[in-house]
Design an enzyme around this catalytic site. Structure first.
Site, PDB file in Angstrom:
ATOM      1  N   GLN A 195       0.836  -1.200   0.000  1.00 16.41           N
ATOM      2  CA  GLN A 195       0.000   0.000   0.000  1.00 16.41           C
ATOM      3  C   GLN A 195       0.874   1.254   0.000  1.00 16.41           C
ATOM      4  O   GLN A 195       2.066   1.195   0.240  1.00 16.41           O
ATOM      5  CB  GLN A 195      -0.921   0.003   1.231  1.00 16.41           C
ATOM      6  CG  GLN A 195      -0.205  -0.224   2.554  1.00 16.41           C
ATOM      7  CD  GLN A 195      -1.128  -0.820   3.605  1.00 16.41           C
ATOM      8  OE1 GLN A 195      -2.349  -0.720   3.523  1.00 16.41           O
ATOM      9  NE2 GLN A 195      -0.551  -1.464   4.602  1.00 16.41           N
ATOM     10  N   HIS A 236      -8.429   4.552  19.817  1.00 13.30           N
ATOM     11  CA  HIS A 236      -7.804   3.324  20.315  1.00 13.30           C
ATOM     12  C   HIS A 236      -8.294   2.937  21.708  1.00 13.30           C
ATOM     13  O   HIS A 236      -8.452   1.751  22.006  1.00 13.30           O
ATOM     14  CB  HIS A 236      -6.279   3.436  20.243  1.00 13.30           C
ATOM     15  CG  HIS A 236      -5.768   3.389  18.830  1.00 13.30           C
ATOM     16  ND1 HIS A 236      -5.297   4.494  18.156  1.00 13.30           N
ATOM     17  CD2 HIS A 236      -5.713   2.357  17.934  1.00 13.30           C
ATOM     18  CE1 HIS A 236      -4.942   4.147  16.917  1.00 13.30           C
ATOM     19  NE2 HIS A 236      -5.179   2.863  16.762  1.00 13.30           N
ATOM     20  N   GLU A 250      -0.046   0.865  13.472  1.00 14.49           N
ATOM     21  CA  GLU A 250       0.539   1.986  14.216  1.00 14.49           C
ATOM     22  C   GLU A 250       1.088   1.577  15.579  1.00 14.49           C
ATOM     23  O   GLU A 250       1.873   2.296  16.189  1.00 14.49           O
ATOM     24  CB  GLU A 250      -0.488   3.101  14.452  1.00 14.49           C
ATOM     25  CG  GLU A 250      -1.144   3.659  13.210  1.00 14.49           C
ATOM     26  CD  GLU A 250      -2.508   3.036  12.970  1.00 14.49           C
ATOM     27  OE1 GLU A 250      -2.642   1.816  13.198  1.00 14.49           O
ATOM     28  OE2 GLU A 250      -3.431   3.756  12.571  1.00 14.49           O
ATOM     29  N   ASP A 279       0.359  -8.254  11.094  1.00 18.70           N
ATOM     30  CA  ASP A 279       0.037  -7.249  10.081  1.00 18.70           C
ATOM     31  C   ASP A 279       0.769  -7.656   8.815  1.00 18.70           C
ATOM     32  O   ASP A 279       1.967  -7.961   8.842  1.00 18.70           O
ATOM     33  CB  ASP A 279       0.464  -5.855  10.555  1.00 18.70           C
ATOM     34  CG  ASP A 279      -0.133  -4.752   9.682  1.00 18.70           C
ATOM     35  OD1 ASP A 279      -0.801  -3.853  10.231  1.00 18.70           O
ATOM     36  OD2 ASP A 279       0.073  -4.781   8.439  1.00 18.70           O
ATOM     37  N   ASP A 319       0.075 -12.460   6.353  1.00 20.00           N
ATOM     38  CA  ASP A 319      -1.331 -12.329   5.997  1.00 20.00           C
ATOM     39  C   ASP A 319      -2.178 -12.929   7.124  1.00 20.00           C
ATOM     40  O   ASP A 319      -1.966 -14.077   7.530  1.00 20.00           O
ATOM     41  CB  ASP A 319      -1.585 -13.085   4.689  1.00 20.00           C
ATOM     42  CG  ASP A 319      -3.007 -12.927   4.176  1.00 20.00           C
ATOM     43  OD1 ASP A 319      -3.928 -12.749   5.005  1.00 20.00           O
ATOM     44  OD2 ASP A 319      -3.206 -12.989   2.960  1.00 20.00           O
ATOM     45  N   ALA A 320      -3.141 -12.154   7.627  1.00 21.36           N
ATOM     46  CA  ALA A 320      -3.936 -12.613   8.770  1.00 21.36           C
ATOM     47  C   ALA A 320      -4.674 -13.909   8.448  1.00 21.36           C
ATOM     48  O   ALA A 320      -4.833 -14.786   9.303  1.00 21.36           O
ATOM     49  CB  ALA A 320      -4.936 -11.520   9.176  1.00 21.36           C
ATOM     50  N   ASP A 344      -8.383  -4.913  13.476  1.00 20.42           N
ATOM     51  CA  ASP A 344      -8.247  -3.482  13.148  1.00 20.42           C
ATOM     52  C   ASP A 344      -7.764  -3.361  11.714  1.00 20.42           C
ATOM     53  O   ASP A 344      -6.580  -3.189  11.449  1.00 20.42           O
ATOM     54  CB  ASP A 344      -7.236  -2.840  14.106  1.00 20.42           C
ATOM     55  CG  ASP A 344      -7.156  -1.327  13.889  1.00 20.42           C
ATOM     56  OD1 ASP A 344      -8.101  -0.757  13.316  1.00 20.42           O
ATOM     57  OD2 ASP A 344      -6.145  -0.734  14.301  1.00 20.42           O
ATOM     58  N   LEU A 345      -8.699  -3.433  10.800  1.00 18.38           N
ATOM     59  CA  LEU A 345      -8.342  -3.500   9.385  1.00 18.38           C
ATOM     60  C   LEU A 345      -8.765  -2.254   8.647  1.00 18.38           C
ATOM     61  O   LEU A 345      -9.751  -1.605   9.004  1.00 18.38           O
ATOM     62  CB  LEU A 345      -9.032  -4.708   8.749  1.00 18.38           C
ATOM     63  CG  LEU A 345      -8.587  -6.050   9.326  1.00 18.38           C
ATOM     64  CD1 LEU A 345      -9.561  -7.137   8.927  1.00 18.38           C
ATOM     65  CD2 LEU A 345      -7.193  -6.381   8.844  1.00 18.38           C
ATOM     66  N   PRO A 400      -5.606  -5.258   0.915  1.00 16.63           N
ATOM     67  CA  PRO A 400      -5.349  -6.505   1.643  1.00 16.63           C
ATOM     68  C   PRO A 400      -6.529  -6.935   2.506  1.00 16.63           C
ATOM     69  O   PRO A 400      -6.712  -8.125   2.768  1.00 16.63           O
ATOM     70  CB  PRO A 400      -4.140  -6.154   2.528  1.00 16.63           C
ATOM     71  CG  PRO A 400      -3.502  -4.971   1.913  1.00 16.63           C
ATOM     72  CD  PRO A 400      -4.590  -4.242   1.164  1.00 16.63           C
TER      73      PRO A 400
END
Lengths: 308, 308, 308, 308
Positions: free
Chosen positions: A37, A68, A92, A112, A144-145, A162-163, A171
Site C-alpha cells: 500500500q 484506540h 501503528e 500485520d 497475511d492474517a 483493526d483493518l 489486503p
C-alpha cells in the site's frame, strides 16, 4: 506564483463522496509505496501527524487516543482474564499500547501483512506505539492474517480486528466476510471476546456499517455493537464486540472497577465507566438500522463499491 | 476512514485570495526546512513534480519549459553577444539550462542564497537542470545576491533576476526595490541586458505587476515588459527586459535567425520567432495599466502586503 | 456551526479533472432549471457575477470583455463589409454587443435554443448585453441552430458559433461535428467569415482543442486558429476563423485602421491591432499540436468523454 | 469552460479554521440579506437543504431531527409539567415542532429578532417546522430577546435558547453572557428548566464550549451539560440544561415513561431513553475540560475572536 497564502488540503470523504473532511496540512513527513500500500504521514495544523494508507486517513495524532481507547478497552474489560491477545492489523502500534495497559496480559501477538508499514510507524509515530513493540510481552509477525489464522495452533482470550476499509483490491478485502469470521473461531479460547472496527454509521450512507455488523451477527451468537465519535474523522465510528459466550452488559461502576484492578486507569484520557455507558447506548435511528438490516458480506457477495 | 476516493489538493491563489488554482497531488517527494525557506516537492497528477517554496508554487515539471524559455531567451537574443551571464536566484537550474543553449556563453555565474535548496533541486529535479550544474561553463555561489553584487568586480552581458515573490520576511524582499536595481548597474557590461520575472498582471489584482515594472523603469532608461501565459499557474506572468542601452524591437525572422546561429533551435518547445512576437504584444488593458502606473517600490516604500 | 470564517467555493476544472480553478462565492443570484439546462448566476469576490450552465463556468463579469472582444472582432475585421451577422448561441448577449459596435452591421440574427436562458441573461446580466437585445438591428430566435440553418433562406457575412462544451447530452453536441460545419455553408455569403470558440489548448489535455480545430479544417479550406488567455478561466482559450475564401493575414496597423473606420475603437478594452497580433501568434508547441493532429469529430465519431 | 465535472462546495470549519466540513452543493434555493443577517438555503447532495446564516451552517434537512430532538426533549422531560414554553431564536421552527409534541404544552412563545428570516423558513423549510407556526398554541414575536425578557410579565416552565454563534457583531452577541443569563431569571416559573445550545466541544479548540458551560454555571446552581454528535456538522455539539431547582438524573426507563405519557413517542427518530443516557454521559476528557474551566463570558469579557 503570486500568493501570500496557500494551503495543502487533505480531503477525505466520510462514507460517501458528497460530504467530507478537510484538514490543513503543513507538510509531508513521509510518502512511501510499500509492497502492499501507499503510506503517507502528514503534519497537520489541527490534529498533529496524520497517517494515510492508499490516501485514506487512518489515524490522527491528536485524537487517536479516542479511537484506540474506545476500540480496545471494551473488549478487554468484557473478558474475564485476558492473558493472550491477538491483534490483526493495527500497524501503528496503538492497539498494542492499550492492550499492554492491562496487567493480566502475558502475550500480545500482532499480525500485520505489511512489515514495512510497521517499521515506518515504529520510526515516525512514537506517540502512537509509545514503545509497545519493544515490550517482551509482544510478538510481531509480518504475515497475511488469513494464513496466520488458518495455520495457528494457539488460542487467544481477546482478538482485535483493526483493518483498513474493505475496498476491493486492498489486503483487507477478504477479512470482512462471513468466511473469515468463521475461520476466526479456530483461534478463540473459551469465553474469548473479539472486537471489530466496523466502519461509520453515517446518516447519509449507513450501509457499510449495518452490513458489517450484520455479517458479524451471522457468525457470532453474542454481539454488542457500539459507536464512538472520532473528532478527526468528523463522524461517528462503529465497533462491534462478538463472542461465542454471552457478553454481559456492564455498568459504569463495573467498568471502573475492572480498570482499577488491572490498569493505571488515570492514564486513560477517553475511556472509563461513564464513557463506556455512552458508547454502548446507540441513538435510536442506529438501533433501527441494525434491526432492519438483513444483508451480509460473504465471499460470493463481498463488500462492493456499490454498497459503499 | 471510510472513503473510496480522496484527494490531496495543493491550493495556490493567483494574485489575490479570492481566486486560485487547485492541483491534485499524488504524493509528497520531499519536505524540508532549509536555513532560508521551506522546500516541498510534490508529485501531481496533471503537471508532474511541483516545487513550492514557503508553500508557494514555483514551477511545475510539465510546463516549466514555458516559463524558462519565455524568461531566458528574449534577454539572450536581445544581447549582441552574450558571453558572460549572471543568474540571480533560479535554484532549479532551468535558467542555467536555457542560458547554456547559447553557444556564445563562456561563463554563467549563478548566485542563490540557499545552497541547500540548490542541492535538493540537483538531486530531485533532474528534468529541470538536465545536468547544467555540472557544466564547466557554470559557477555556482551560495550567497546573498545583494552582497555578491556589492562586492563583485566582474561584469556581465546578461543578468537574469529570478526571485521568489517579494513577500515581507522572505530573502527576496530587498531585491524588488529601486535601490537594488541601481546596485545592479555595477555588474553590467556596456550594452548588457537584464531580465526580471515581474509577477502576474492579474485582471483582478494587477498592482504588483505594474508597480514592479514601473520600479524597473525608474532605474533603466530602456525597458520592454512582456507577458507569457504559464498553464500551471493558471495565469499570465510578466517579465521585463531592461538595459542602459537601447533595446531594439526584433521581429520573428530576426529572432529565428539569432536562435539558428547560436542554439540547437529545434530543441526549444515554446520559444521561437513567432512566440517572441506573441510575448511582446501585450493586451490593450495591460498597456493601459502600465501607462497609468506611477508607484514604485523603494526601501522606504517596499512591496507591502496591502499592495499584494 | 462554530465557525468564524467560511467559503462557498465554485470549482471548475480546466480540460482535465486533475487541475482546476476555485472562485470564492459571496452568494447565489439565480438558480434555475430551464427546459434545456441548469442556469446559475453567482456573485464572486474576485470576478463579479459568474454564469454557469449545467455547472460549468461560461463567463465572468470582470473578464468577459476579454473573451467577447477576442472572439468577435477578428472575424469582423477579416470580413470586408459585415452587413449581416448570425450569432449561434451566445445567450448572454455580449457577442451581439460586440457585433453591434461595427457600423456596417445592418442586421444581427441570434439563434439560441434556450429562450428562457436569454430572458434570464437580459434580466440579470445587464453589463454583458448592455441593451443589445433592444437594438432595432437585432433579431432573436429561440430555436435549435441545426433546424435554423437547415431551413434558412438568408445568407450572412459573418457567422459566430458560441456554443457550450460538446458534452454528450447537451444541446451543443451535434454542433461540434463535420456534419454541422458542412451544413453551415448553406447560410454563408460569398467571402463570409465564420468564427468558432474552440475550447482550451491545455498543456496537460490538448485533445479537444486540436481535434476541434482539425474538424473545422476538414470543411473549410481557409482557417486561422488563435488563442487568447481568459483570466477567469485560468487558461488559454482557442478560437478559429474559417472561410471558403482566403483569410488574409492582417497586421496591427490594418486592424487599427478597420476598427477606426467602423467602431468607436476607444471603447474597446482588450482588442486592438497589437492585441490582434498577439492572438494570432501561437506558442510553438501549440502549432506543433495542430500540425500533428489528424483526428476529427463526426456524427460517427463525436466528441466523447474519453477524448476530453 | 472545458469541464465535464464541477462542484460547488460549501466549506464550514468546525471550531477552528484548520479543519472543516465540505458539502457538495447542487444549487442555491435562496440568498437574501435581511435587516439582521445574510440568509442562504442550498440544496446539497448528501444532506438535503442546508440553511446558513451569515455564511455559517445552521441546520441540514437530513439530520436536523438529531439536533432538534437532542436539544428540546431533555429539557421537556426534566420539567414536571411543561405548560408554557419560551423559545428564544430557533427561526427554522423545528424547536417549536418538537415542543408541540408534548401534550402538556398550552402555549409556546417564540421570540426571534429576525421576522424576515422566520418568514423565509416558513416558506422554504416546510420539513423543519411542519406547520408549527400555524398551531393555535404558538405565538411568534419578531423582537430582540433581550428586550422581550426585560419587559416580559409572563413566566415559563421551559426556556429554550437557540442562538447563532456569539460572533462579535451578530445579534446573538450579548445573549451569551452572564448578564443575559441573570436576566432570564425574570421569566422563569418555579422549577423551570432552561436549555442552551452551547457550541462544539472540539478536541482541537474546546474553549468556546467549556467557557459557555461555565458561564451558565455562574448563574444557575443546577446545570447538566450534554453532548450530541450532529452528523452534518462533522462534530459533537454541546447543550446545557440549567435550573434554579435541582435537576434530577433520569434513566432510560423514566425518560421513556414520560415520553409515552406526553408524546407520540414513536414519531421520534433520534431521542428515547437509551439515547438520553448516551447524551448525558460525556467522554472523560470533556468532563476534565469542564472541571478545569474557570473562565466565563461577561459584558466586560465577552466571547472574543481570540477565544474562538
Amino acid at each position: 506564483v503570486g500568493s501570500l497564502d496557500w494551503n495543502l488540503l487533505l480531503y477525505d470523504f466520510v462514507s460517501a463522496p458528497s460530504d467530507g473532511q478537510v484538514h490543513r496540512i503543513e507538510g509531508s513527513i513521509l510518502s512511501r509505496q510499500t509492497r502492499f500500500q501507499k503510506v503517507d504521514i502528514y503534519q497537520s495544523e489541527g490534529f498533529g501527524k496524520i497517517l494515510t494508507l492508499d490516501n485514506r486517513v487512518q489515524s490522527l495524532e491528536r485524537d487517536e487516543f479516542v479511537y484506540h481507547e474506545a476500540f480496545i478497552h471494551p473488549a478487554m474489560v468484557h473478558c474475564r482474564e485476558p492473558k493472550r491477545v491477538l491483534v490483526i492489523g493495527g500497524g501503528e502500534g496503538a492497539c498494542l499500547r492499550e492492550v499492554l495497559r492491562h496487567s493480566t496480559v502475558e502475550q500480545a501477538v500482532m499480525v500485520d501483512i505489511d512489515g514495512e508499514l510497521v517499521e515506518l510507524c515504529r520510526k515516525h509515530l512514537p506517540t502512537w506505539h509509545q514503545g509497545a513493540f519493544d515490550s517482551p510481552r509482544v510478538k510481531f509477525l509480518a504475515q497475511d492474517a488469513k494464513d496466520y489464522v488458518q495455520e495457528c495452533r494457539e488460542r487467544f482470550d481477546v482478538v482485535i480486528v483493526d483493518l483498513s476499509e474493505p475496498t476491493p483490491g486492498t489486503p483487507a478485502y477478504f477479512l470482512f466476510t462471513v468466511e473469515f469470521y468463521q475461520l476466526l473461531a479456530r483461534v478463540l479460547q473459551d469465553g474469548a471476546v473479539v472486537t471489530f472496527q466496523s466502519d461509520a454509521p453515517a446518516l447519509h450512507a449507513p450501509a457499510i456499517w449495518s452490513i458489517t455488523v450484520n455479517t458479524i451477527r451471522q457468525v457470532f451468537p453474542y454481539t454488542r455493537p457500539y459507536v464512538c465519535t472520532v473528532p478527526g474523522f468528523g463522524s461517528e465510528w462503529g465497533f462491534t464486540l462478538a463472542s461465542f459466550s454471552p457478553l454481559q452488559e456492564m455498568d459504569a461502576a463495573q467498568v471502573d472497577d475492572v480498570l482499577a484492578q488491572r490498569t493505571a486507569a488515570d492514564k486513560l484520557r477517553f475511556y472509563d465507566g461513564a464513557t463506556h455507558e455512552r458508547l454502548f447506548r446507540l441513538p435510536k435511528y442506529m438501533r433501527q438500522w441494525l434491526a432492519d438490516e438483513t444483508r451480509s458480506f460473504t465471499l460470493d457477495n463481498p463488500p462492493l463499491d456499490k454498497l459503499l
